[in-house]
Structure formats: C-alpha cells, structure tokens
Design a protein around this motif. Sequence first.
Motif, PDB file in Angstrom:
ATOM      1  N   ARG A  97      79.314  53.965  71.093  1.00 30.60           N
ATOM      2  CA  ARG A  97      79.189  53.491  72.181  1.00 30.60           C
ATOM      3  C   ARG A  97      79.151  54.778  73.628  1.00 30.60           C
ATOM      4  O   ARG A  97      78.620  54.246  74.625  1.00 30.60           O
ATOM      5  CB  ARG A  97      80.618  52.853  73.152  1.00 30.60           C
ATOM      6  CG  ARG A  97      80.821  51.352  72.274  1.00 30.60           C
ATOM      7  CD  ARG A  97      80.029  50.431  72.542  1.00 30.60           C
ATOM      8  NE  ARG A  97      80.185  49.109  71.554  1.00 30.60           N
ATOM      9  CZ  ARG A  97      80.939  48.015  72.059  1.00 30.60           C
ATOM     10  NH1 ARG A  97      81.086  48.756  73.403  1.00 30.60           N
ATOM     11  NH2 ARG A  97      81.215  47.414  71.549  1.00 30.60           N
ATOM     12  N   THR A 101      76.999  54.538  77.296  1.00 22.92           N
ATOM     13  CA  THR A 101      77.771  54.858  78.551  1.00 22.92           C
ATOM     14  C   THR A 101      77.926  56.810  79.563  1.00 22.92           C
ATOM     15  O   THR A 101      76.960  56.438  80.911  1.00 22.92           O
ATOM     16  CB  THR A 101      78.990  54.931  78.554  1.00 22.92           C
ATOM     17  OG1 THR A 101      79.058  53.704  77.959  1.00 22.92           O
ATOM     18  CG2 THR A 101      80.313  55.793  79.612  1.00 22.92           C
ATOM     19  N   SER A 168      71.361  40.867  81.851  1.00 25.16           N
ATOM     20  CA  SER A 168      72.469  41.338  80.761  1.00 25.16           C
ATOM     21  C   SER A 168      71.993  42.548  79.662  1.00 25.16           C
ATOM     22  O   SER A 168      70.946  42.493  79.602  1.00 25.16           O
ATOM     23  CB  SER A 168      73.170  39.892  80.466  1.00 25.16           C
ATOM     24  OG  SER A 168      72.575  39.859  80.379  1.00 25.16           O
ATOM     25  N   GLU A 268      80.076  48.054  83.715  1.00 26.17           N
ATOM     26  CA  GLU A 268      79.221  47.404  82.096  1.00 26.17           C
ATOM     27  C   GLU A 268      79.797  46.592  81.679  1.00 26.17           C
ATOM     28  O   GLU A 268      79.429  45.370  80.849  1.00 26.17           O
ATOM     29  CB  GLU A 268      80.129  48.506  80.934  1.00 26.17           C
ATOM     30  CG  GLU A 268      78.931  50.552  80.983  1.00 26.17           C
ATOM     31  CD  GLU A 268      79.274  51.378  79.934  1.00 26.17           C
ATOM     32  OE1 GLU A 268      80.757  50.470  79.053  1.00 26.17           O
ATOM     33  OE2 GLU A 268      78.632  51.896  79.949  1.00 26.17           O
ATOM     34  N   THR A 269      81.124  46.171  81.652  1.00 28.02           N
ATOM     35  CA  THR A 269      81.622  44.431  81.620  1.00 28.02           C
ATOM     36  C   THR A 269      80.825  43.135  82.129  1.00 28.02           C
ATOM     37  O   THR A 269      80.275  42.552  81.336  1.00 28.02           O
ATOM     38  CB  THR A 269      83.313  44.227  82.489  1.00 28.02           C
ATOM     39  OG1 THR A 269      84.370  45.516  81.089  1.00 28.02           O
ATOM     40  CG2 THR A 269      83.591  43.054  81.568  1.00 28.02           C
ATOM     41  N   SER A 272      77.117  43.111  80.724  1.00 28.53           N
ATOM     42  CA  SER A 272      77.026  43.112  79.130  1.00 28.53           C
ATOM     43  C   SER A 272      76.551  44.293  78.599  1.00 28.53           C
ATOM     44  O   SER A 272      75.709  44.401  77.590  1.00 28.53           O
ATOM     45  CB  SER A 272      76.849  42.188  79.326  1.00 28.53           C
ATOM     46  OG  SER A 272      77.418  40.795  79.299  1.00 28.53           O
ATOM     47  N   GLN A 278      82.334  49.161  78.163  1.00 20.65           N
ATOM     48  CA  GLN A 278      83.112  47.764  77.652  1.00 20.65           C
ATOM     49  C   GLN A 278      83.702  47.783  76.747  1.00 20.65           C
ATOM     50  O   GLN A 278      84.969  46.643  76.290  1.00 20.65           O
ATOM     51  CB  GLN A 278      81.470  46.885  77.481  1.00 20.65           C
ATOM     52  CG  GLN A 278      81.564  45.601  76.957  1.00 20.65           C
ATOM     53  CD  GLN A 278      80.851  45.163  76.559  1.00 20.65           C
ATOM     54  OE1 GLN A 278      79.883  45.602  75.756  1.00 20.65           O
ATOM     55  NE2 GLN A 278      79.836  43.939  77.050  1.00 20.65           N
ATOM     56  N   TYR A 281      87.590  47.799  77.898  1.00 18.33           N
ATOM     57  CA  TYR A 281      88.003  46.585  77.903  1.00 18.33           C
ATOM     58  C   TYR A 281      87.945  45.632  76.946  1.00 18.33           C
ATOM     59  O   TYR A 281      89.216  44.937  77.078  1.00 18.33           O
ATOM     60  CB  TYR A 281      86.964  45.334  79.069  1.00 18.33           C
ATOM     61  CG  TYR A 281      87.059  44.201  79.526  1.00 18.33           C
ATOM     62  CD1 TYR A 281      88.363  44.361  80.329  1.00 18.33           C
ATOM     63  CD2 TYR A 281      86.004  43.267  79.182  1.00 18.33           C
ATOM     64  CE1 TYR A 281      88.269  43.301  80.794  1.00 18.33           C
ATOM     65  CE2 TYR A 281      87.149  42.398  79.638  1.00 18.33           C
ATOM     66  CZ  TYR A 281      87.757  41.883  80.799  1.00 18.33           C
ATOM     67  OH  TYR A 281      87.712  40.523  81.172  1.00 18.33           O
ATOM     68  N   GLN A 282      87.340  45.250  75.574  1.00 23.27           N
ATOM     69  CA  GLN A 282      87.630  44.839  74.687  1.00 23.27           C
ATOM     70  C   GLN A 282      88.176  44.835  74.240  1.00 23.27           C
ATOM     71  O   GLN A 282      89.966  44.489  73.663  1.00 23.27           O
ATOM     72  CB  GLN A 282      86.788  44.651  73.877  1.00 23.27           C
ATOM     73  CG  GLN A 282      85.288  43.638  74.033  1.00 23.27           C
ATOM     74  CD  GLN A 282      83.645  44.213  73.894  1.00 23.27           C
ATOM     75  OE1 GLN A 282      83.821  45.157  73.364  1.00 23.27           O
ATOM     76  NE2 GLN A 282      83.002  43.150  74.124  1.00 23.27           N
TER      77      GLN A 282
END
Length: 326
Positions: A97, A101, A168, A268-269, A272, A278, A281-282
């Motif tokens: 990821r 970012t 998204s 990012e959330t 998507s 993200q 957050y998850q």
Amino acid sequence: MANYLIKRILMLIPLLLGITLITFTVIHLAPGEPVEMQTAMSPKVSAQSRARLREFYGLDKPLHVQYGKWLGNLSRLDFGRSFAPDNRPVLDKIKERIPITISLNVIALILEFGLALPIGILAAVHRDTLLDRAISVFVFVGFAVPTFWLALLCMYFFGVKLSWLPISGIHSLGSEQLPFFGRVLDLGKHLVLPIAIATFGSLAGLSRYMRSTMIEVLSQDYITTARAKGVKERVVIYRHALKNALLPVITLLGFSLPALIGGSVIFETIFSIPGMGQLFYQGVMARDYPLVMGILVIGACLTLIGNLLADLSYALADPRIRHGKG
C-alpha cells in the motif's frame, strides 16, 4: 555540529519508546477486541472458541507481557502478523500500500509548496490591498472548510452531476486492456480529485505562513537600505528578501514527512484508494492491533525524523542553537 546531531539522535530513542507504549496501551483499552469483531456476526461461536482465538492472538496475557513481546519483535523489524482472516505479515501489507500513498502525497506536497509560496509572496508584496484581502478570504475559507465535506461535495458535483471525473479507486474497470497512454490518462483522471483535496487542505496554512515571514523580512533594515539605493523592487523582493524568507518555510518540509503516509486517511477512505490511509482505517475498525501499531510506528518514525531535520535546518542557519546558546 556532530555533537549536536548525536545528542538529538539519542533523544529520539526514549521518545519513540514512549510513543509506542502510550499507543499500544490506548488501542488495547479501546472498546472492542479483535475476537469480538470477528465473531460478532456468528452468534453460534462458543465461549471456548473465543478463548482459543484470544490465546492464538496472545490477548490472554497481561498487557505488559504483550507489549514486551511486541517490542522484542519490533527490534528485529518484525511487525507481526495481521489479525485479519488472511493472517499475512503486517510488513507485506504495508509494502503493498505504501507506494500509492507516498506517490499521491509527494505530488500533493509539490503542488502545495508550488502554489502556496507564490500566493504568500504576492499577498506580502501587496500587503493591505484588495488583492491581499481577497487572498486572506481564500485562506480563511481553506481553514474553515472540512476536508471530508469538500471531498464529498466535489465527488457529487464533478463526478455525479457533471460526470467529468471518476469518484473512486485508481483504475476504471477494464483499464488494463487500454494502451499505455490510455492507462496513464485513466489513472490521472482518478487522481485529480484526491490530489486536489489533499493540496487544498494544507494550502491555506502554508501560504499564510509564507506571507507573514515575507512581511517580516521586508521590514528589515537591509531591505530599506536596498530600496534607498535605488535597487529595483523586483530584485529586492526575489533576490534579497525571498532568500531569507524561504529559510523558515523550508524547515516545514521536515514536518511534512509524516503527512506522506499519515495525512491521507480521510481522502483515501472517501475515494476508496488502496493506500496506507485506507489500510489504517480498516485496521482500526477491525481492531487489528499489529497492523495499527505497524502503521503508527512508521508514522512516529517519520515524525521524529521530520523534527530532527527541522532542528538541523535551524542549527545550520543559527550557530547559537547547535552550540546550546539559543
């Protein structure tokens, strides 16, 4: 200078330990456990099964024992395995990821400084004019507007109402079948809104900071002397004043390092985007302790490195600081 640098680096170690201790304690005291989150939708799961899961994750041990084990793994650069069903190493999930970012935030950072500095200079040079007041209104609007609300508004207007931009993800369905330039164009269209929102969120504060720094420099005696000698105003501003006004602003680059991975959770959330924000957050929603701690440790390290770079910049500019007289 070497002694100052060594002293500052040694101070980072207890700071990092303190940050990890407080963070580890807080996330474990938060309501909800990983076992509860995983079994909430399965009411038939027995108490014995929940106990075995807690034992498997090591949650049955006292908090200080869990922290000691986690810290020992961290010393070997082992962030552990995610509590998610895939049970993958945290480091592998972060590696997947983090490029997205960092790429997004580097572009946003370049745009932010590239726009904020000229806006701040323009406002300072035309101080107390209509242009300065207009820029101030823009700045205060930037401070006041919540990022998530602006993102949703732009998604509705540009994505739903006008259908100009996707709202998204980073790729359209079937984009892998497009030619190279088609894929690049598709990626660019997906990134317009996220990058614009990320840039606007920090543009106001930086441009205001640049304005105040530039005004302070323009009031110095050597600027007055240069003007009295008949030096052209353009030369006074861009050769004499700007060079000194940029120094405090450049140090802000050090403080911008944590934002490369930590400042993207909201957009990012919302958009998507499969990045670190993200993922964080998850992880928080699932109470994935190893994943959350791994991301927070990276963010803490970047914060401390950013502070160190800022301190070094000031020390290079002002000898009194590195000699302990400032």
